[in-house]
Scaffold this motif. Structure first.
Motif, PDB file in Angstrom:
ATOM      1  N   ALA A  90       0.935  -1.202   0.002  1.00  0.00           N
ATOM      2  CA  ALA A  90      -0.093  -0.062   0.101  1.00  0.00           C
ATOM      3  C   ALA A  90       0.911   1.215  -0.016  1.00  0.00           C
ATOM      4  N   GLY A  91       0.693   2.159  -0.889  1.00  0.00           N
ATOM      5  CA  GLY A  91       1.375   3.398  -1.033  1.00  0.00           C
ATOM      6  C   GLY A  91       2.707   3.367  -1.797  1.00  0.00           C
ATOM      7  N   LYS A  92       2.967   2.382  -2.289  1.00  0.00           N
ATOM      8  CA  LYS A  92       4.278   1.865  -3.052  1.00  0.00           C
ATOM      9  C   LYS A  92       4.210   2.429  -4.625  1.00  0.00           C
ATOM     10  N   ILE A  93       5.074   3.081  -4.891  1.00  0.00           N
ATOM     11  CA  ILE A  93       4.689   3.666  -6.508  1.00  0.00           C
ATOM     12  C   ILE A  93       5.793   2.835  -7.363  1.00  0.00           C
ATOM     13  N   ILE A  94       5.156   2.411  -8.427  1.00  0.00           N
ATOM     14  CA  ILE A  94       5.934   1.766  -9.715  1.00  0.00           C
ATOM     15  C   ILE A  94       6.368   2.905 -10.643  1.00  0.00           C
ATOM     16  N   HIS A  95       7.670   2.641 -10.633  1.00  0.00           N
ATOM     17  CA  HIS A  95       8.488   3.607 -11.674  1.00  0.00           C
ATOM     18  C   HIS A  95       8.683   2.776 -13.048  1.00  0.00           C
ATOM     19  N   GLY A  96       7.825   2.453 -13.523  1.00  0.00           N
ATOM     20  CA  GLY A  96       7.893   1.664 -14.860  1.00  0.00           C
ATOM     21  C   GLY A  96       8.406   0.094 -14.580  1.00  0.00           C
ATOM     22  N   ALA A  97       8.378  -0.394 -15.593  1.00  0.00           N
ATOM     23  CA  ALA A  97       8.353  -2.022 -15.810  1.00  0.00           C
ATOM     24  C   ALA A  97       9.913  -2.436 -15.361  1.00  0.00           C
ATOM     25  N   ASP A  98      10.838  -1.657 -15.350  1.00  0.00           N
ATOM     26  CA  ASP A  98      12.356  -1.741 -14.900  1.00  0.00           C
ATOM     27  C   ASP A  98      12.735  -1.206 -13.547  1.00  0.00           C
ATOM     28  N   ASP A  99      11.619  -1.061 -12.754  1.00  0.00           N
ATOM     29  CA  ASP A  99      11.866  -0.551 -11.423  1.00  0.00           C
ATOM     30  C   ASP A  99      12.241  -1.670 -10.637  1.00  0.00           C
ATOM     31  N   SER A 100      13.718  -1.465 -10.026  1.00  0.00           N
ATOM     32  CA  SER A 100      14.254  -2.469  -9.230  1.00  0.00           C
ATOM     33  C   SER A 100      13.885  -2.504  -8.066  1.00  0.00           C
ATOM     34  N   HIS A 101      13.392  -1.624  -7.417  1.00  0.00           N
ATOM     35  CA  HIS A 101      12.648  -1.526  -6.057  1.00  0.00           C
ATOM     36  C   HIS A 101      11.595  -2.823  -5.731  1.00  0.00           C
ATOM     37  N   TRP A 102      10.823  -2.983  -6.890  1.00  0.00           N
ATOM     38  CA  TRP A 102       9.952  -4.067  -7.050  1.00  0.00           C
ATOM     39  C   TRP A 102      10.534  -5.458  -7.167  1.00  0.00           C
ATOM     40  N   ALA A 103      11.173  -6.108  -5.930  1.00  0.00           N
ATOM     41  CA  ALA A 103      11.489  -7.215  -5.965  1.00  0.00           C
ATOM     42  C   ALA A 103      11.683  -7.696  -4.637  1.00  0.00           C
ATOM     43  N   VAL A 104      12.073  -8.697  -4.214  1.00  0.00           N
ATOM     44  CA  VAL A 104      12.238  -9.178  -2.983  1.00  0.00           C
ATOM     45  C   VAL A 104      13.794  -8.610  -2.795  1.00  0.00           C
ATOM     46  N   LYS A 105      14.173  -8.483  -1.438  1.00  0.00           N
ATOM     47  CA  LYS A 105      15.389  -8.152  -0.901  1.00  0.00           C
ATOM     48  C   LYS A 105      16.584  -9.130  -1.575  1.00  0.00           C
ATOM     49  N   LYS A 106      16.273 -10.276  -1.588  1.00  0.00           N
ATOM     50  CA  LYS A 106      17.140 -11.468  -2.315  1.00  0.00           C
ATOM     51  C   LYS A 106      17.696 -11.158  -3.473  1.00  0.00           C
ATOM     52  N   ASP A 107      16.652 -10.423  -4.416  1.00  0.00           N
ATOM     53  CA  ASP A 107      16.881 -10.137  -5.506  1.00  0.00           C
ATOM     54  C   ASP A 107      17.244  -8.396  -5.846  1.00  0.00           C
ATOM     55  N   GLY A 108      17.586  -7.875  -4.745  1.00  0.00           N
ATOM     56  CA  GLY A 108      17.974  -6.457  -4.884  1.00  0.00           C
ATOM     57  C   GLY A 108      16.598  -5.361  -4.975  1.00  0.00           C
ATOM     58  N   GLY A 109      15.724  -5.819  -4.306  1.00  0.00           N
ATOM     59  CA  GLY A 109      14.471  -5.068  -4.209  1.00  0.00           C
ATOM     60  C   GLY A 109      14.196  -4.728  -2.735  1.00  0.00           C
ATOM     61  N   ASP A 110      12.845  -4.222  -2.420  1.00  0.00           N
ATOM     62  CA  ASP A 110      12.372  -3.670  -1.107  1.00  0.00           C
ATOM     63  C   ASP A 110      11.980  -4.512  -0.393  1.00  0.00           C
ATOM     64  N   PHE A 111      11.260  -5.466  -0.832  1.00  0.00           N
ATOM     65  CA  PHE A 111      10.196  -6.475  -0.055  1.00  0.00           C
ATOM     66  C   PHE A 111      11.163  -7.781   0.540  1.00  0.00           C
ATOM     67  N   ASP A 112      10.564  -7.902   1.890  1.00  0.00           N
ATOM     68  CA  ASP A 112      11.138  -9.082   2.572  1.00  0.00           C
ATOM     69  C   ASP A 112      10.669 -10.340   2.097  1.00  0.00           C
ATOM     70  N   GLN A 113      11.626 -11.320   2.076  1.00  0.00           N
ATOM     71  CA  GLN A 113      11.156 -12.547   1.646  1.00  0.00           C
ATOM     72  C   GLN A 113      11.029 -13.183   3.031  1.00  0.00           C
ATOM     73  N   PHE A 114      10.592 -14.857   3.060  1.00  0.00           N
ATOM     74  CA  PHE A 114      10.152 -15.252   4.157  1.00  0.00           C
ATOM     75  C   PHE A 114      11.365 -16.240   4.287  1.00  0.00           C
ATOM     76  N   THR A 115      11.590 -16.391   5.699  1.00  0.00           N
ATOM     77  CA  THR A 115      12.607 -17.469   6.038  1.00  0.00           C
ATOM     78  C   THR A 115      12.426 -18.834   5.516  1.00  0.00           C
ATOM     79  N   GLY A 116      13.342 -19.194   4.671  1.00  0.00           N
ATOM     80  CA  GLY A 116      12.900 -20.634   4.181  1.00  0.00           C
ATOM     81  C   GLY A 116      11.831 -20.691   2.917  1.00  0.00           C
ATOM     82  N   ALA A 117      11.624 -19.458   2.564  1.00  0.00           N
ATOM     83  CA  ALA A 117      10.492 -19.307   1.354  1.00  0.00           C
ATOM     84  C   ALA A 117      10.657 -18.085   0.655  1.00  0.00           C
ATOM     85  N   THR A 118      11.409 -17.875  -0.440  1.00  0.00           N
ATOM     86  CA  THR A 118      11.514 -16.937  -1.271  1.00  0.00           C
ATOM     87  C   THR A 118      10.698 -16.944  -2.427  1.00  0.00           C
TER      88      THR A 118
END
Length: 206
Positions: free
Chosen positions: A146-174
């Motif tokens: 909620a409230g997150k902005i998508i800056h185009g299809a190549d926005d690297s923030h829109w990924a889990v942290k393991k992939d270099g993005g901003d969103f947490d993954q779960f322990t043992g489950a990515t």
């Protein structure tokens, strides 16, 4: 003998007709109640992904069916939110096809400028204790869109942290959170294309 059989036959026929009629009446009465409850539950879910103060139309009457690959295979329903007749946001059914245990069904709310307003998981088969943290009853992880902005299809923030993005993954489950992040992103990008298409959308059948 024949008279007795005929009488029993008529009695049975009348009983069957009466039972059928009563069943039809009961079904009609309960259907109305069930439909009302279903509509209330659906609207409560809508309000979780698009704040109620953003719109003033009846979302259930602003339903359209789209066949849009970015939302997943097949057709999906979307609901256009309007403020004083002006389209301001959309609630979209979306599918993340690549969950760990299969497809994950989502509801995503977004405006038309790239901001995701909210998202919820409506169906999944992910592993209990691991991937099921995408559910509100197990974790608030899904609320973080909620409230997150998508800056185009190549926005690297829109990924889990393991992939270099901003969103947490779960322990043992990515795989599970990765699938959801990507699906929400795709839905948000699709929302940005909607203003030019609204007049051409196919309304849902009543």
């Amino acid at each position: 003998m024949l008279t007795t059989i005929r009488k029993h036959g008529i009695t049975l026929a009348l009983f069957a007709a009466g039972a059928t009629g009563a069943t039809a009446v009961i079904n009609q009465m309960t259907k109305s109640t069930i439909d009302n409850q279903s509509a209330k539950q659906q609207m409560a879910l809508f309000d979780q992904v698009v704040p109620q103060d953003r719109y003033n139309n009846d979302l259930l009457k602003s339903c359209y069916v789209v066949t849009e690959p970015t939302l997943g295979k097949g057709s999906h329903k979307i609901y256009i939110a309007r403020k004083d007749e002006t389209p301001v946001a959309v609630v979209m059914e979306a599918t993340a096809p690549d969950g760990y245990s299969g497809a994950i069904q989502l509801l995503v709310g977004a405006d038309f400028t790239g901001t995701v307003l909210g998202s919820r998981v409506t169906e999944h088969h992910e592993t209990p204790g691991l991937g099921d943290k995408i559910e509100m009853r197990h974790s608030d992880w899904i609320t973080r869109f909620a409230g997150k902005i998508i800056h185009g299809a190549d926005d690297s923030h829109w990924a889990v942290k393991k992939d270099g993005g901003d969103f947490d993954q779960f322990t043992g489950a990515t795989i599970t959170p990765r699938a959801v992040v990507n699906a929400v992103k795709r839905a948000g990008l699709y929302a940005q294309t909607l203003p030019s298409q609204i007049n051409e959308l196919t309304p849902c059948e009543e």
